[in-house]
Design a protein around this motif. Structure first.
Motif, PDB file in Angstrom:
ATOM      1  N   VAL A 154       1.718   6.280  -6.779  1.00 19.59           N
ATOM      2  CA  VAL A 154       0.365   7.233  -7.357  1.00 19.59           C
ATOM      3  C   VAL A 154       0.731   8.759  -7.714  1.00 19.59           C
ATOM      4  O   VAL A 154       1.035   9.320  -8.744  1.00 19.59           O
ATOM      5  N   VAL A 155       1.571   8.969  -6.068  1.00 17.91           N
ATOM      6  CA  VAL A 155       1.769  10.766  -5.498  1.00 17.91           C
ATOM      7  C   VAL A 155       2.957  10.811  -7.060  1.00 17.91           C
ATOM      8  O   VAL A 155       3.209  11.846  -6.840  1.00 17.91           O
ATOM      9  N   LEU A 204       0.730  -1.408   0.248  1.00 20.71           N
ATOM     10  CA  LEU A 204      -0.392  -0.198  -0.081  1.00 20.71           C
ATOM     11  C   LEU A 204       0.674   1.086   0.392  1.00 20.71           C
ATOM     12  O   LEU A 204       0.740   1.886  -1.127  1.00 20.71           O
ATOM     13  N   VAL A 205       2.069   1.137   0.961  1.00 17.71           N
ATOM     14  CA  VAL A 205       2.802   2.637   0.879  1.00 17.71           C
ATOM     15  C   VAL A 205       3.991   2.735  -0.030  1.00 17.71           C
ATOM     16  O   VAL A 205       3.227   3.461  -1.066  1.00 17.71           O
ATOM     17  N   TYR A 219       2.192   1.632  -3.438  1.00 17.69           N
ATOM     18  CA  TYR A 219       1.196   2.039  -4.469  1.00 17.69           C
ATOM     19  C   TYR A 219       1.443   3.196  -3.969  1.00 17.69           C
ATOM     20  O   TYR A 219       0.730   4.243  -4.960  1.00 17.69           O
ATOM     21  N   ILE A 220       0.810   3.895  -3.060  1.00 16.23           N
ATOM     22  CA  ILE A 220       0.550   5.250  -3.108  1.00 16.23           C
ATOM     23  C   ILE A 220       1.820   5.946  -3.627  1.00 16.23           C
ATOM     24  O   ILE A 220       1.770   6.947  -4.032  1.00 16.23           O
ATOM     25  N   ALA A 221       3.087   6.127  -3.798  1.00 17.44           N
ATOM     26  CA  ALA A 221       3.987   6.461  -3.248  1.00 17.44           C
ATOM     27  C   ALA A 221       3.808   6.656  -4.837  1.00 17.44           C
ATOM     28  O   ALA A 221       4.534   7.622  -5.627  1.00 17.44           O
TER      29      ALA A 221
END
Length: 108
Positions: free
Chosen positions: A29-30, A22-23, A25-27
């Motif tokens: 995307v961002v 999750l971490v 993936y968020i990194a």
């Protein structure tokens, strides 16, 4: 008992993998690939360094003071007996945290 420990380990690793994914993936995307690589590197480093730093950090944060055996031999004997009954291979160290609130926690 062994089955219970195995299930706990599997749940721990599954949760770690899920949160790490999750971490990253968020990194991704961002911030794109570079931030995802940095996030993955940080997760890996944190995984190996955390067991050594977390305990000491928490004890310092609460201004915990080690209770010497000579100050509380009965308490240490009770903790030793409890650890033997629980199947621990060591007797935990005891710390005092100056506070007006009743509190108890473990680290390590």
């Amino acid at each position: 008992m062994l089955k219970h420990k195995l299930i706990n380990k599997l749940q721990l690793y599954a949760l770690f993998i899920l949160l790490s994914t999750l971490v990253v993936y968020i990194a991704l995307v961002v911030g794109g690939e570079i931030l995802a690589i940095v996030a993955l590197s940080s997760v890996i480093i944190f995984y190996f360094v955390n067991p050594f730093i977390a305990s000491n950090f928490l004890l310092r944060m609460y201004n915990a003071q080690l209770i010497p055996y000579s100050s509380a031999p009965v308490l240490y004997d009770m903790v030793r007996d409890l650890s033997l009954r629980a199947g621990l291979t060591f007797t935990p160290k005891l710390y005092y945290i100056p506070s007006s609130v009743i509190n108890s926690f473990t680290v390590g």
